[in-house]
Design an enzyme around this catalytic site. Structure first.
Site, PDB file in Angstrom:
ATOM      1  N   SER A 229     -24.432 -39.816   2.272  1.00  0.00           N
ATOM      2  CA  SER A 229     -23.443 -39.674   1.200  1.00  0.00           C
ATOM      3  C   SER A 229     -23.757 -38.510   0.262  1.00  0.00           C
ATOM      4  O   SER A 229     -22.873 -38.033  -0.444  1.00  0.00           O
ATOM      5  CB  SER A 229     -23.327 -40.971   0.388  1.00  0.00           C
ATOM      6  OG  SER A 229     -24.508 -41.217  -0.338  1.00  0.00           O
TER       7      SER A 229
ATOM      8  N   LYS B  71     -26.815 -40.917  -6.385  1.00  0.00           N
ATOM      9  CA  LYS B  71     -25.487 -40.367  -6.626  1.00  0.00           C
ATOM     10  C   LYS B  71     -25.550 -39.406  -7.805  1.00  0.00           C
ATOM     11  O   LYS B  71     -26.450 -39.460  -8.637  1.00  0.00           O
ATOM     12  CB  LYS B  71     -24.477 -41.492  -6.935  1.00  0.00           C
ATOM     13  CG  LYS B  71     -24.191 -42.435  -5.778  1.00  0.00           C
ATOM     14  CD  LYS B  71     -23.431 -41.762  -4.673  1.00  0.00           C
ATOM     15  CE  LYS B  71     -23.057 -42.729  -3.560  1.00  0.00           C
ATOM     16  NZ  LYS B  71     -24.224 -43.172  -2.768  1.00  0.00           N
TER      17      LYS B  71
END
Length: 214
Positions: free
Chosen positions: A134, A172
């Site tokens: 990701s 993230k």
């Protein structure tokens, strides 16, 4: 050179103070008690046995070879092993995260990796194994990242966030809004994660370095 318990305790306290660890934090990382660490530092305990010395090395994030040397024990060195010198620090690798425990509690640590001391100064650090893509191309699947512990991050920084409902850590990029925090992937194939009442999370620290595996 023979070392007595008082000299050994002073050396341990000096290392702990230099690293900025409290007695409680050292005890947690070593899997021992606060009183035990205090007694060792004050020379009120005999120099520990090798197995306990290994635990103390984990608690202070130094190599067991350095700990044995502090205790005045000679350690034979096989020629095929590269030993950690004073310019390296053992940083814990976090495996599974135990609910309610500090991130670097012994229950969470799966291994230690030597990192140059100049990379991990001014703070507490841990390492996470990256699973998934990701954050590609910025951070590769299968690499490791060095995280500096801190409870907040600035917009645009890549942080390790504990997702409380899943009890897992994710990497993230932080995006703060007027209403909350959005966790942004660098890979456009993935959806952002919005933290709110139904999806709670807290920042564990920010990424300082990536280590690719070959």
């Amino acid at each position: 050179m023979k070392t007595n318990s008082v000299e050994f305790g002073k050396k341990l306290k000096a290392i702990r103070t230099e690293k900025g660890f409290s007695i409680r934090q050292t005890a947690l990382q070593a899997g021992t008690s606060n009183p035990y660490i205090s007694q060792v530092e004050n020379g009120k305990r005999n120099i520990p046995k090798p197995e306990t010395l290994k635990k103390l090395a984990k608690g202070l994030r130094i190599s067991k070879e350095e700990m044995f040397k502090l205790a005045g024990l000679e350690v034979s060195k096989p020629t095929n092993i590269e030993y950690i010198g004073s310019n390296f620090v053992n940083i814990p690798v976090i495996g599974e995260i135990a609910c309610g425990e500090p991130i670097t509690a012994e229950e969470n640590i799966s291994d230690y990796v030597p990192i140059p001391a100049n990379v991990v100064k001014n703070g507490n650090y841990f390492i996470l194994n990256c699973v998934g893509n990701s954050m590609e191309p910025t951070i590769a699947n299968g690499s490791q990242v060095v995280i500096r512990e801190q409870p907040d991050a600035e917009n645009g920084q890549i942080a390790a966030i504990l997702l409380e409902d899943e009890n897992t850590a994710t990497l993230k990029r932080i995006k703060k809004t007027k209403t909350g925090v959005i966790l942004m992937p660098d890979n456009p194939e993935y959806e952002p994660i919005i933290l709110n009442e139904d999806k709670r999370g807290r920042i564990l620290g920010i990424v300082k370095m990536e280590m690719k595996r070959f």
